[in-house]
Enzyme design. Sequence first.
Site, PDB file in Angstrom:
ATOM      1  CE  LYS A   1      -4.583  -1.090  -0.017  1.00 33.31           C
ATOM      2  NZ  LYS A   1      -5.483  -0.725  -0.771  1.00 33.31           N
TER       3      LYS A   1
ATOM      4  CB  SER B   1      -1.106  -8.280  -1.317  1.00 39.16           C
ATOM      5  OG  SER B   1      -2.189  -8.715  -0.521  1.00 39.16           O
TER       6      SER B   1
END
Length: 412
Positions: free
Chosen positions: A52, A306
Amino acid sequence: MSDFRTKSRRAEAAMREVFEATPLQLNAHLSQRFQAEIYLKREDLTPVRSYKLRGAFNAMRKVLAAEPARSLFVCASAGNHAQGVAYMCKHFGVKGVIFMPVTTPQQKIFKTKVFGGDAIEVRLVGDYFDDTLAASQAFCTEAGGTFLSPFDDEDVIEGQASVAAEIETQLGRTPDHIILPVGGGGLASGVRSFFGDAVQNTLVEPAGGTSLKAALAAGQPVKLPKVDGFVDGAAVAQIGSKTFQRLADIAPADVIAAPEDRICATMLEMLNVEGIVLEPAGALAVDALVDVAAQIKGKTVVCVTSGGNFDFERLPEVKERALRYSGVKKYFILRLPQRPGALKDFLNILGPEDDIARFEYLKKSARNFGSVLIGIETSKPENFALLFERIAAAGMGFQDITNDEALAQFLI
């Protein structure tokens, strides 16, 4: 080279002033299991343990390049986006106000504050994220700040595409197949746009939050009436409009819904076999390997892990769900005769590999039969068929409640 690829490579180059490229690691265990060359793109190893911060960096970098006097950035997030924004606010020396739901675990609030330090302020508003988001956007408008979307922003999408730029450089070529998690769609749309048709894509959503599948069926983003929040990094009620524009032509067969309990089994496998800590969303790509096993045999495959922001207080729940998915743990309601020796009779029915994990009387009365909640853990799923046969032969009624979510919430 397309304009998007050029911009994504520029973003990736600029990121090197902040953090190193994350590793692309060949995984021997998964490669052997699936008879393919399987690499893990370890986004769980960024400074904030998720991808992110890439999108946050690129969006903030572009805003500050255009308007150097900009000094206030605002976001709403209960997790990885908040930490990425906090980290980048400290890096760029700007102020950040981060709105988080009141129900956010203290561990996530603490980590966000650690990454941002004096550069950020955390405001806890609302029991549900929609309330938090509304409050953050109202504040941003009033204060004249810049709102940082977690996914539905072209600069954020471009920043997330830097994952693909690194993969291509590290591998020295394009992979045959790439598996990506999908929540709001920022990572998936960025990586898919970078590689185009040169790579086969598989996109993975949690079964309790299939916002991309719903959008593909409707031809536009739609809001899901209900979302299971277990895979909190990807449990999004509505995919972004900008991200969907980049994903709208994907074949529905290439979008997989991963069951939450199966994800738990994958998380435990990666922890126990590889020593890799993944959050539920971070395990989505690896979890989907079983769904595409026939397609990927003999090919070069990249799974993007992720994120690794996993709170180990959740480990008992993950283990519980993994055991239930694997079929080696079950719960059932047993009708036990209320007579001396009845419990001993039941214990004698158990096989040598059957362990009692839970035993609780649910009803105590003067009736002839009492209800008992039983949890049994065994070594292999087929043991239960034999156990249930022996229970039935003994005249003891039972009801398997393992997959009854309503009962499980109260009893298990």
